[in-house]
Design a protein around this motif. Structure first.
Motif, PDB file in Angstrom:
ATOM      1  N   ALA A  49       0.834  -1.245   0.092  1.00 60.63           N
ATOM      2  CA  ALA A  49       0.030  -0.029  -0.109  1.00 60.63           C
ATOM      3  C   ALA A  49       0.731   1.317  -0.145  1.00 60.63           C
ATOM      4  O   ALA A  49       0.440   2.135  -0.794  1.00 60.63           O
ATOM      5  N   ALA A  50       2.064   1.270   0.758  1.00 62.99           N
ATOM      6  CA  ALA A  50       3.103   2.184   0.683  1.00 62.99           C
ATOM      7  C   ALA A  50       3.403   2.451  -0.551  1.00 62.99           C
ATOM      8  O   ALA A  50       3.336   3.761  -1.101  1.00 62.99           O
ATOM      9  N   ALA A  51       3.968   1.386  -1.410  1.00 60.25           N
ATOM     10  CA  ALA A  51       4.432   1.819  -2.613  1.00 60.25           C
ATOM     11  C   ALA A  51       3.298   2.231  -3.590  1.00 60.25           C
ATOM     12  O   ALA A  51       3.718   3.143  -4.640  1.00 60.25           O
ATOM     13  N   ALA A  52       2.020   1.943  -3.429  1.00 64.50           N
ATOM     14  CA  ALA A  52       1.015   2.379  -4.506  1.00 64.50           C
ATOM     15  C   ALA A  52       0.738   3.921  -4.084  1.00 64.50           C
ATOM     16  O   ALA A  52       0.533   4.652  -4.987  1.00 64.50           O
ATOM     17  N   ALA A  53       0.947   4.303  -2.943  1.00 63.49           N
ATOM     18  CA  ALA A  53       0.875   5.546  -2.366  1.00 63.49           C
ATOM     19  C   ALA A  53       1.950   6.390  -2.876  1.00 63.49           C
ATOM     20  O   ALA A  53       1.691   7.499  -3.436  1.00 63.49           O
ATOM     21  N   VAL A  54       3.235   5.744  -2.799  1.00 61.26           N
ATOM     22  CA  VAL A  54       4.224   6.732  -3.492  1.00 61.26           C
ATOM     23  C   VAL A  54       4.077   6.803  -5.010  1.00 61.26           C
ATOM     24  O   VAL A  54       4.450   7.770  -5.588  1.00 61.26           O
ATOM     25  N   LEU A  55       3.488   5.778  -5.635  1.00 63.27           N
ATOM     26  CA  LEU A  55       3.240   5.994  -7.195  1.00 63.27           C
ATOM     27  C   LEU A  55       2.261   6.944  -7.472  1.00 63.27           C
ATOM     28  O   LEU A  55       2.536   7.582  -8.183  1.00 63.27           O
ATOM     29  N   VAL A  56       1.049   7.009  -6.628  1.00 63.30           N
ATOM     30  CA  VAL A  56       0.172   8.083  -6.844  1.00 63.30           C
ATOM     31  C   VAL A  56       1.018   9.546  -6.481  1.00 63.30           C
ATOM     32  O   VAL A  56       0.808  10.364  -7.285  1.00 63.30           O
ATOM     33  N   LEU A  57       1.670   9.718  -5.600  1.00 64.95           N
ATOM     34  CA  LEU A  57       2.445  11.027  -5.220  1.00 64.95           C
ATOM     35  C   LEU A  57       3.305  11.329  -6.300  1.00 64.95           C
ATOM     36  O   LEU A  57       3.530  12.477  -6.915  1.00 64.95           O
ATOM     37  N   ARG A  58       4.008  10.356  -7.015  1.00 68.81           N
ATOM     38  CA  ARG A  58       4.882  10.305  -8.004  1.00 68.81           C
ATOM     39  C   ARG A  58       4.241  10.896  -9.174  1.00 68.81           C
ATOM     40  O   ARG A  58       4.799  11.937  -9.887  1.00 68.81           O
ATOM     41  N   PHE A  59       2.801  10.559  -9.636  1.00 65.96           N
ATOM     42  CA  PHE A  59       2.217  11.121 -10.521  1.00 65.96           C
ATOM     43  C   PHE A  59       1.872  12.427 -10.573  1.00 65.96           C
ATOM     44  O   PHE A  59       2.016  13.134 -11.343  1.00 65.96           O
ATOM     45  N   GLY A  60       1.669  12.595  -9.166  1.00 64.67           N
ATOM     46  CA  GLY A  60       1.058  14.094  -8.868  1.00 64.67           C
ATOM     47  C   GLY A  60       2.040  14.963  -9.296  1.00 64.67           C
ATOM     48  O   GLY A  60       2.206  16.210  -9.744  1.00 64.67           O
ATOM     49  N   VAL A  61       3.175  14.706  -8.593  1.00 65.76           N
ATOM     50  CA  VAL A  61       4.697  15.537  -8.882  1.00 65.76           C
ATOM     51  C   VAL A  61       5.030  15.693 -10.429  1.00 65.76           C
ATOM     52  O   VAL A  61       5.588  16.761 -10.813  1.00 65.76           O
ATOM     53  N   GLU A  62       5.023  14.340 -11.104  1.00 62.08           N
ATOM     54  CA  GLU A  62       5.270  14.695 -12.505  1.00 62.08           C
ATOM     55  C   GLU A  62       4.264  15.406 -13.121  1.00 62.08           C
ATOM     56  O   GLU A  62       4.638  15.987 -14.267  1.00 62.08           O
ATOM     57  N   GLY A  63       2.880  15.419 -12.943  1.00 65.25           N
ATOM     58  CA  GLY A  63       1.950  16.354 -13.505  1.00 65.25           C
ATOM     59  C   GLY A  63       2.297  17.791 -13.307  1.00 65.25           C
ATOM     60  O   GLY A  63       2.279  18.780 -14.215  1.00 65.25           O
ATOM     61  N   VAL A  64       2.757  18.068 -11.918  1.00 64.03           N
ATOM     62  CA  VAL A  64       3.388  19.544 -11.855  1.00 64.03           C
ATOM     63  C   VAL A  64       4.542  19.789 -12.463  1.00 64.03           C
ATOM     64  O   VAL A  64       4.646  21.046 -13.075  1.00 64.03           O
ATOM     65  N   ALA A  65       5.358  18.865 -12.629  1.00 65.13           N
ATOM     66  CA  ALA A  65       6.792  19.182 -13.499  1.00 65.13           C
ATOM     67  C   ALA A  65       6.365  19.451 -15.012  1.00 65.13           C
ATOM     68  O   ALA A  65       7.112  20.297 -15.617  1.00 65.13           O
ATOM     69  N   LEU A  66       5.443  18.577 -15.464  1.00 66.45           N
ATOM     70  CA  LEU A  66       5.154  19.129 -16.918  1.00 66.45           C
ATOM     71  C   LEU A  66       4.324  20.415 -16.936  1.00 66.45           C
ATOM     72  O   LEU A  66       4.388  20.894 -18.114  1.00 66.45           O
ATOM     73  N   SER A  67       3.916  20.957 -16.180  1.00 65.91           N
ATOM     74  CA  SER A  67       3.215  22.355 -16.346  1.00 65.91           C
ATOM     75  C   SER A  67       4.429  23.445 -16.550  1.00 65.91           C
ATOM     76  O   SER A  67       3.950  24.528 -16.560  1.00 65.91           O
ATOM     77  N   ASP A  68       5.537  23.138 -16.261  1.00 67.30           N
ATOM     78  CA  ASP A  68       6.604  23.927 -16.584  1.00 67.30           C
ATOM     79  C   ASP A  68       6.674  25.409 -15.742  1.00 67.30           C
ATOM     80  O   ASP A  68       6.671  26.524 -16.091  1.00 67.30           O
ATOM     81  N   ASN A  69       6.457  24.921 -14.402  1.00 69.88           N
ATOM     82  CA  ASN A  69       6.218  26.086 -13.467  1.00 69.88           C
ATOM     83  C   ASN A  69       7.613  26.522 -12.866  1.00 69.88           C
ATOM     84  O   ASN A  69       7.653  27.675 -12.060  1.00 69.88           O
ATOM     85  N   GLY A  70       8.646  25.855 -12.985  1.00 67.89           N
ATOM     86  CA  GLY A  70       9.891  26.216 -12.497  1.00 67.89           C
ATOM     87  C   GLY A  70      10.339  25.308 -11.298  1.00 67.89           C
ATOM     88  O   GLY A  70       9.482  24.405 -10.855  1.00 67.89           O
TER      89      GLY A  70
END
Length: 176
Positions: A49-70
């Motif tokens: 479950a922790a691995a799944a939660a980290v994966l979800v957080l990773r998708f969120g961080v990658e989504g913010v990184a794709l927005s090119d906010n800096g």
């Protein structure tokens, strides 16, 4: 050789009953009836479950990184996730080792810090995993409470038995 679980006599009438723990019931008391298998299952499950939660957080961080906010926004988001996770680890560890009664201050505020507990959920699951390697999560708190209840029950029973040596000091003496 297999290790035999300790055998206990049936509890007398009126004796305190141990409180159940999620996934373990009351098997934690004597560590029997699949206790060890459940501990392994809880450990593996919480780690998955922790691995799944980290994966979800990773998708969120990658989504913010794709927005090119800096880099600043990405660093701020990463720092927020780390801080929330550390807060959750601390709270969960304290909850499992000392009990809900010992939570004070910011740790006791479940509703107002709901977003923090949600973001740091992976840290909480990792703390649960680490605790399940030592014992059933929350076992120490339940065991201490049960031992106190049993001691109080024995003390009450000794007081009712009429044995003067079992009574508390000062009881049973009349003032003249």
């Amino acid at each position: 050789m297999s290790e035999q679980p300790p055998t206990t006599a049936p509890a007398p009438a009126g004796a305190p009953v141990p409180e159940a723990i999620r996934f373990f019931g009351t098997t934690w008391l004597d560590r029997d009836n699949g206790y060890w298998l459940r501990r392994v299952g809880v450990s593996v499950g919480s780690l998955a479950a922790a691995a799944a939660a980290v994966l979800v957080l990773r998708f969120g961080v990658e989504g913010v990184a794709l927005s090119d906010n800096g880099g600043f926004v990405n660093g701020l988001l990463t720092a927020a996730i780390v801080v929330c996770s550390m807060m959750c680890v601390r709270r969960t560890w304290k909850l499992l080792t000392e009990g809900r009664d010992q939570l004070t201050g910011w740790m006791a505020e479940d509703k107002s810090l709901g977003a923090v507990w949600l973001i740091g959920g992976a840290g909480s699951l990792l703390a649960y995993f680490a605790r399940s390697l030592v014992e059933a999560p929350g076992e120490a708190v339940k065991r201490a409470a049960h031992e106190r209840a049993v001691a109080q029950h024995v003390k009450r029973q000794a007081g009712r038995s009429g044995r003067p040596d079992a009574k508390a000091p000062g009881r049973g003496k009349r003032k003249k």
